[in-house]
Enzyme design. Structure first.
Site, PDB file in Angstrom:
ATOM      1  N   TYR A 163     -77.154  59.360  -1.653  1.00  0.00           N
ATOM      2  CA  TYR A 163     -76.663  60.385  -0.735  1.00  0.00           C
ATOM      3  C   TYR A 163     -75.149  60.535  -0.940  1.00  0.00           C
ATOM      4  O   TYR A 163     -74.488  59.623  -1.432  1.00  0.00           O
ATOM      5  CB  TYR A 163     -77.002  59.945   0.698  1.00  0.00           C
ATOM      6  CG  TYR A 163     -76.519  60.889   1.770  1.00  0.00           C
ATOM      7  CD1 TYR A 163     -77.085  62.153   1.915  1.00  0.00           C
ATOM      8  CD2 TYR A 163     -75.485  60.518   2.628  1.00  0.00           C
ATOM      9  CE1 TYR A 163     -76.634  63.022   2.896  1.00  0.00           C
ATOM     10  CE2 TYR A 163     -75.032  61.379   3.616  1.00  0.00           C
ATOM     11  CZ  TYR A 163     -75.601  62.627   3.737  1.00  0.00           C
ATOM     12  OH  TYR A 163     -75.145  63.485   4.693  1.00  0.00           O
TER      13      TYR A 163
ATOM     14  N   ASN B  57     -72.369  60.214   0.554  1.00  0.00           N
ATOM     15  CA  ASN B  57     -71.329  59.232   0.890  1.00  0.00           C
ATOM     16  C   ASN B  57     -71.724  57.782   0.602  1.00  0.00           C
ATOM     17  O   ASN B  57     -71.084  56.867   1.099  1.00  0.00           O
ATOM     18  CB  ASN B  57     -70.889  59.393   2.351  1.00  0.00           C
ATOM     19  CG  ASN B  57     -71.946  58.949   3.344  1.00  0.00           C
ATOM     20  OD1 ASN B  57     -72.985  58.407   2.955  1.00  0.00           O
ATOM     21  ND2 ASN B  57     -71.684  59.157   4.612  1.00  0.00           N
ATOM     22  N   LYS B  58     -72.742  57.579  -0.212  1.00  0.00           N
ATOM     23  CA  LYS B  58     -73.120  56.202  -0.543  1.00  0.00           C
ATOM     24  C   LYS B  58     -72.247  55.677  -1.695  1.00  0.00           C
ATOM     25  O   LYS B  58     -71.355  56.371  -2.163  1.00  0.00           O
ATOM     26  CB  LYS B  58     -74.612  56.135  -0.853  1.00  0.00           C
ATOM     27  CG  LYS B  58     -75.497  56.507   0.366  1.00  0.00           C
ATOM     28  CD  LYS B  58     -75.463  55.458   1.466  1.00  0.00           C
ATOM     29  CE  LYS B  58     -75.965  55.889   2.827  1.00  0.00           C
ATOM     30  NZ  LYS B  58     -77.315  56.355   2.974  1.00  0.00           N
ATOM     31  N   THR B  59     -72.522  54.449  -2.167  1.00  0.00           N
ATOM     32  CA  THR B  59     -71.576  53.797  -3.093  1.00  0.00           C
ATOM     33  C   THR B  59     -71.469  54.536  -4.425  1.00  0.00           C
ATOM     34  O   THR B  59     -70.400  54.595  -5.022  1.00  0.00           O
ATOM     35  CB  THR B  59     -71.972  52.340  -3.350  1.00  0.00           C
ATOM     36  OG1 THR B  59     -73.350  52.309  -3.748  1.00  0.00           O
ATOM     37  CG2 THR B  59     -71.792  51.498  -2.095  1.00  0.00           C
ATOM     38  N   ILE B  60     -72.602  55.043  -4.936  1.00  0.00           N
ATOM     39  CA  ILE B  60     -72.554  56.032  -6.016  1.00  0.00           C
ATOM     40  C   ILE B  60     -73.447  57.184  -5.562  1.00  0.00           C
ATOM     41  O   ILE B  60     -74.320  56.987  -4.713  1.00  0.00           O
ATOM     42  CB  ILE B  60     -72.987  55.486  -7.408  1.00  0.00           C
ATOM     43  CG1 ILE B  60     -74.481  55.187  -7.460  1.00  0.00           C
ATOM     44  CG2 ILE B  60     -72.149  54.274  -7.817  1.00  0.00           C
ATOM     45  CD1 ILE B  60     -74.995  54.936  -8.892  1.00  0.00           C
TER      46      ILE B  60
END
Ligand SMILES: *Cc1c(COP(=O)(O)O)cnc(C)c1O
Length: 392
Positions: A182, A184-187
């Site tokens: 998604y 805003n996740k880490t990648i």
């Protein structure tokens, strides 16, 4: 004038842009070579004997994992109370029931002791959530469910790359691990997810079910001239495949996984130092190098000069974006009504929620943005007498 600091800003480089443009020019936009490269790349990154199935969200991946494990009506899945609703909703998609358990006050991950109490003879799976990118105690969870026919499905939406016992989440032999890409996740792939499993039959079922229950995917049909039109439908599947347009972003983001983690960790360490003397409970580091630092959740102490809502408002006045992870699911109308949940059944998440705030932490933060956040948090929470505004 204050530097505005958004809650999150993605790190998209020229590499991602070029890969998307190349995909657009290639003539193949849906699931194809790039989705396969993304899957193979993640398996290589994990360095374990696992298969990866790219999907269009982690929610889809969680759903496919539980479906592949045969979970359905009459079954129960244990989920932490302090998580995003996606962790629990997929259980209901399948007609199974959710049992919520409270979290550990130090880690905000599922409390393995309470997990033991929540198991019934209908329990088919448990879904630990690696909260904010801090690993759950997988050994303790495995010990509780051992020899009871209960599967572990890891909601690793925050946990690429998180380590437990020195090894990456996704390589611990649980039934399935699901990552989120998604925005805003880490990648990120904008929207997307990946199901990783050491079990061939889980991967095969998930591959079939992610694309309508077709017995082989559209790419193979395209590649075999003359017989391409033939396919069979073996189940009423879903439409969960990841497009090559999204995978193009993922292929490039994946190469930056460690870089982003190191950048996140450096900011987290700055925060941990800068806030050490404030009336706050700071997130725990976990094992050396093992935290993905997806989130930096802080908890205001009872002796803080302002409460959580006022704190968020004060930061918003300075154009600093905050969030709350999470309002516990027992407070949400659907879950509360369906299972008649009471706040007193979740004393830890109920208490944590009152003081919980997530402050901005993302690899693209500038030095000025980091300093702005530190100064604002210190200003709002320092116990020393607040300076009196002189003349406005
Ligand atoms: C983001 C998130 C999900 C869902 O991920 P999507 O890719 O948006 O479907 C699930 N669980 C947790 C804990 C999350 O934070």
């Amino acid at each position: 004038m204050n530097t505005p600091v958004p809650f999150f800003r993605p790190s998209i480089g020229e590499e991602e842009i070029a890969e998307v443009v190349a995909t657009l020019r290639s003539g193949w936009l849906t699931t194809g070579d790039r989705a396969r490269r993304f899957e193979a790349g993640l398996v290589e990154y994990l360095g374990a004997d696992v298969e990866a199935v790219a999907v269009n969200s982690a929610t889809a991946g969680l759903h496919l994992a539980l479906e592949a494990l045969g979970i359905g009506p009459g079954d129960e899945v244990i989920v932490p109370d302090l998580t995003f609703t996606a962790s629990a909703e997929v259980v209901r998609y399948l007609g199974a029931e959710v049992r919520f358990v409270d979290v550990d006050p130090a880690t905000l991950c599922m409390d393995p002791g309470l997990l033991a109490d929540a198991i019934t003879d209908r329990t088919k799976a448990v879904m630990p959530v690696h909260f904010g990118g801090l690993s759950c105690d997988l050994d303790a969870i495995a010990k509780v469910v051992a020899d009871r026919g209960i599967e572990i499905v890891e909601d690793a939406a925050h946990a690429l790359p998180t380590r437990y016992g020195g090894r990456l989440i996704g390589t611990h032999g649980t039934a399935a691990t699901i990552y989120s890409f998604y925005a805003n996740k880490t990648i990120t792939t904008g929207e997307g997810g990946m199901l990783v499993t050491p079990r061939r039959e889980v991967a095969e079922r998930a591959r079939v079910m992610r694309l309508h229950g077709i017995d082989r995917d559209a790419f193979d049909r395209f590649r075999k001239p003359g017989s391409g039109w033939r396919y069979d439908i073996v189940a009423p599947g879903f439409k969960y495949n990841l497009s090559d347009l999204a995978a193009a972003v993922g292929v490039q983001q994946l190469t930056k996984t460690d870089l982003f983690r190191n950048q996140r960790e450096a900011i987290a360490e700055r925060y941990l130092d800068a806030f050490a003397d404030l009336p706050l409970r700071l997130p725990v580091r976990g094992e050396q190098g093992g935290h993905s630092w997806h989130l930096f959740p802080i908890r205001l102490s009872t002796d803080a000069p302002i409460d959580r809502d006022a704190f968020i408002a004060r930061l918003a006045e300075r154009s600093i974006g905050c969030s709350v992870h999470y309002a516990p699911l027992h407070r949400m109308t659907y879950w509360k009504d369906r299972y008649d949940l009471k706040p007193e059944d979740f004393p830890v998440s109920e208490d944590v929620f009152r003081s919980l705030v997530t402050i901005p932490l993302f690899p693209a933060m500038s030095e000025q943005e980091i300093e702005t956040v530190i100064a604002a948090v210190r200003d709002c929470l320092s116990l020393k007498a607040q300076p009196v505004a002189a003349g406005g």
